[in-house]
Design a protein around this motif. Structure first.
Motif, PDB file in Angstrom:
ATOM      1  N   GLN A 317       0.838  -1.078   0.066  1.00  0.00           N
ATOM      2  CA  GLN A 317       0.058   0.049   0.028  1.00  0.00           C
ATOM      3  C   GLN A 317       0.834   1.201  -0.142  1.00  0.00           C
ATOM      4  O   GLN A 317       0.762   2.102   0.993  1.00  0.00           O
ATOM      5  CB  GLN A 317      -0.867  -0.164   1.039  1.00  0.00           C
ATOM      6  N   PRO A 318       1.766   1.416  -1.057  1.00  0.00           N
ATOM      7  CA  PRO A 318       2.456   2.501  -1.215  1.00  0.00           C
ATOM      8  C   PRO A 318       2.047   3.981  -0.858  1.00  0.00           C
ATOM      9  O   PRO A 318       2.835   4.771  -0.717  1.00  0.00           O
ATOM     10  CB  PRO A 318       3.275   2.303  -2.448  1.00  0.00           C
ATOM     11  N   ILE A 324       2.636   9.405   4.424  1.00  0.00           N
ATOM     12  CA  ILE A 324       3.174   9.602   5.749  1.00  0.00           C
ATOM     13  C   ILE A 324       4.656  10.036   5.517  1.00  0.00           C
ATOM     14  O   ILE A 324       4.911  11.060   6.139  1.00  0.00           O
ATOM     15  CB  ILE A 324       3.489   7.980   6.443  1.00  0.00           C
ATOM     16  N   TYR A 325       5.325   9.708   4.643  1.00  0.00           N
ATOM     17  CA  TYR A 325       6.792  10.434   4.417  1.00  0.00           C
ATOM     18  C   TYR A 325       6.576  11.874   3.892  1.00  0.00           C
ATOM     19  O   TYR A 325       7.452  12.571   4.417  1.00  0.00           O
ATOM     20  CB  TYR A 325       7.485   9.622   3.159  1.00  0.00           C
ATOM     21  N   GLY A 340      17.964  12.270   4.148  1.00  0.00           N
ATOM     22  CA  GLY A 340      18.163  11.506   3.061  1.00  0.00           C
ATOM     23  C   GLY A 340      17.642  10.352   2.683  1.00  0.00           C
ATOM     24  O   GLY A 340      17.324  10.136   1.693  1.00  0.00           O
ATOM     25  N   TYR A 341      17.842   9.410   3.853  1.00  0.00           N
ATOM     26  CA  TYR A 341      17.612   8.243   3.632  1.00  0.00           C
ATOM     27  C   TYR A 341      16.124   7.883   3.507  1.00  0.00           C
ATOM     28  O   TYR A 341      15.364   7.201   2.504  1.00  0.00           O
ATOM     29  CB  TYR A 341      17.934   7.200   4.883  1.00  0.00           C
ATOM     30  N   GLN A 346      10.860   7.502   0.399  1.00  0.00           N
ATOM     31  CA  GLN A 346       9.745   7.998  -0.201  1.00  0.00           C
ATOM     32  C   GLN A 346       9.764   7.953  -1.530  1.00  0.00           C
ATOM     33  O   GLN A 346       8.633   7.898  -2.316  1.00  0.00           O
ATOM     34  CB  GLN A 346       9.650   9.605   0.417  1.00  0.00           C
ATOM     35  N   ALA A 347      10.722   8.271  -2.338  1.00  0.00           N
ATOM     36  CA  ALA A 347      10.858   7.923  -3.658  1.00  0.00           C
ATOM     37  C   ALA A 347      10.648   6.726  -4.114  1.00  0.00           C
ATOM     38  O   ALA A 347       9.869   6.388  -5.290  1.00  0.00           O
ATOM     39  CB  ALA A 347      12.220   8.264  -4.105  1.00  0.00           C
TER      40      ALA A 347
END
Length: 417
Positions: A317-318, A324-325, A340-341, A346-347
């Motif tokens: 469920q991306p 959220i991100y 950064g991580y 998120q990407a």
């Protein structure tokens, strides 16, 4: 409150107000009550004052070790200057007596108190049986704190030598120090070894990360610090996730929960989310809504949303993860490297949600941070996002991301093994 309840309350206060995880336990409280340690680190003193509702350290019976009787004083000299000062230095740790020498290398012409502390540390390392005390241990703990700050802003490679040097000092001193100092020194060794494990994890060396986590566990067992053992198991579970081993993710997180210790609220919530994430990885049916709600309840107000986001990625469920991100990364409180991580994660979520242009933009931001901090872990997450973007390989934004990835050269210097 019992000693353990007081310790847990102080740990919770430190996390809520300082965003620092501590492992104060009933043994530490007992040592303070007996007067074995007269001057705990500042965050612990702050937490104890807040929890016990007192205004000064003196009300708790804490005071710094006084200077030798032979030290000159005058009637007008302030109390602050008659007490041993907080040690400060740009020292980078090494092992053996050379560490104490390097501690004082920058003190000439700065302050007689700095020189006094440098000599005290040198004496403690040279003859631990006679001269090592808890105050000397705290000097090396300051270096570990410095390494952690350097890691967050400049990356693992910049912090590694100092962190490993702290462990080297612990290993050289621990066979000889008095019993009253050994537990505090062992605890420092556990914290430093766990941190070194984390650094190798960020440098994508899983084998060395596991080795150092095992060493941290050994020190924690030597000093009988149970919560630290649970924390290391949780760290090993997180490392297993990055290696794609869902079974170990679940097994180690379960062990962290079930051991003979009590994890803090935030760590308990993380462990529950790790179990849910591990179950999803191995194909188990997981009610992720229930799992994340249970973790939030256990967290008692602590923010575990970034851990939740990863669970939603594993639950396929991306869209929920991307949301959220997007919300959490817009707030402060994360280090440069961590931002950064999670941008890279998120990407991945955005790419899985079929938002290629935004995913590529976020991945480029994460790549820039990866280069700045030398985080190979973050670089790997960006690579993963680019792979997910393969169906849109001809889009300008995805092409630009691929070119940027191919042009990046992360630090290649030889790191200590």
């Amino acid at each position: 409150m019992s000693r353990q309840e007081l310790a847990e309350a102080v740990n919770s206060w430190q996390w809520q107000h300082e965003k620092v995880r501590d492992y104060l336990d009933e043994n530490d409280i007992g040592s303070y009550e007996r007067g074995d340690y007269r001057w705990p680190r500042q965050r612990r003193r702050d937490g104890l004052r807040a929890v016990l509702d007192v205004q000064t350290d003196a009300e708790l019976g804490f005071y710094r070790n006084r200077r030798p009787r032979s030290a000159p004083t005058t009637g007008s000299e302030s109390e602050q200057h008659r007490l041993a000062p907080e040690p400060t230095s740009s020292w980078t740790a090494d092992s053996g007596s050379g560490a104490a020498d390097s501690f004082s290398s920058d003190t000439q012409g700065i302050s007689p108190y700095a020189l006094e502390w440098a000599q005290r540390v040198r004496n403690g390392v040279a003859d631990p049986a006679r001269n090592a005390d808890v105050a000397v241990v705290e000097v090396f703990r300051l270096q570990l704190d410095t390494a952690k700050a350097v890691d967050g802003h400049f990356g693992a490679a910049a912090a590694l030598s100092t962190a490993r040097g702290v462990v080297d000092v612990v290993a050289s001193m621990i066979p000889s120090v008095p019993e009253v100092v050994r537990r505090e020194l062992s605890m420092l060794g556990a914290e430093a070894a766990e941190f070194v494990g984390w650094l190798y994890r960020d440098l994508a060396d899983a084998a060395l990360a596991n080795l150092w986590y095992d060493r941290a566990m050994e020190y924690a067992q030597v000093c009988g610090h149970l919560p630290m053992q649970g924390f290391v198991l949780l760290r090993k579970s997180q490392l297993a996730y990055e290696s794609g081993d869902g079974y170990r993710v679940r097994m180690l997180a379960g062990a962290a929960i079930e051991g003979p210790w009590k994890l803090s609220s935030a760590l308990m919530a993380e462990a529950l989310l790790q179990i849910a994430r591990g179950d999803a990885m191995i194909g188990q049916c997981v009610d992720m809504d229930t799992a994340t709600r249970q973790a939030r309840d256990v967290a008692d107000g602590e923010d575990v949303t970034l851990r939740e986001a990863s669970c939603w990625i594993e639950a396929k469920q991306p869209e929920r993860a991307a949301q959220i991100y997007g919300e959490r990364l817009g707030t402060s409180g994360l280090s440069t490297r961590d931002t950064g991580y999670f941008r890279a994660r998120q990407a991945v979520a955005l790419a899985q949600s079929e938002q290629p242009d935004l995913a590529a933009a976020r991945a480029l931001e994460a790549l820039s941070t990866s280069v700045h901090t030398g985080s190979i872990r973050t670089y790997g997450a960006v690579r993963n996002a680019h792979r997910v973007l393969a169906p849109w390989h001809a889009r300008d934004t995805v092409v630009a991301l691929g070119e940027a990835l191919n042009s990046v050269a992360l630090p290649s210097q030889q790191l200590p093994r």
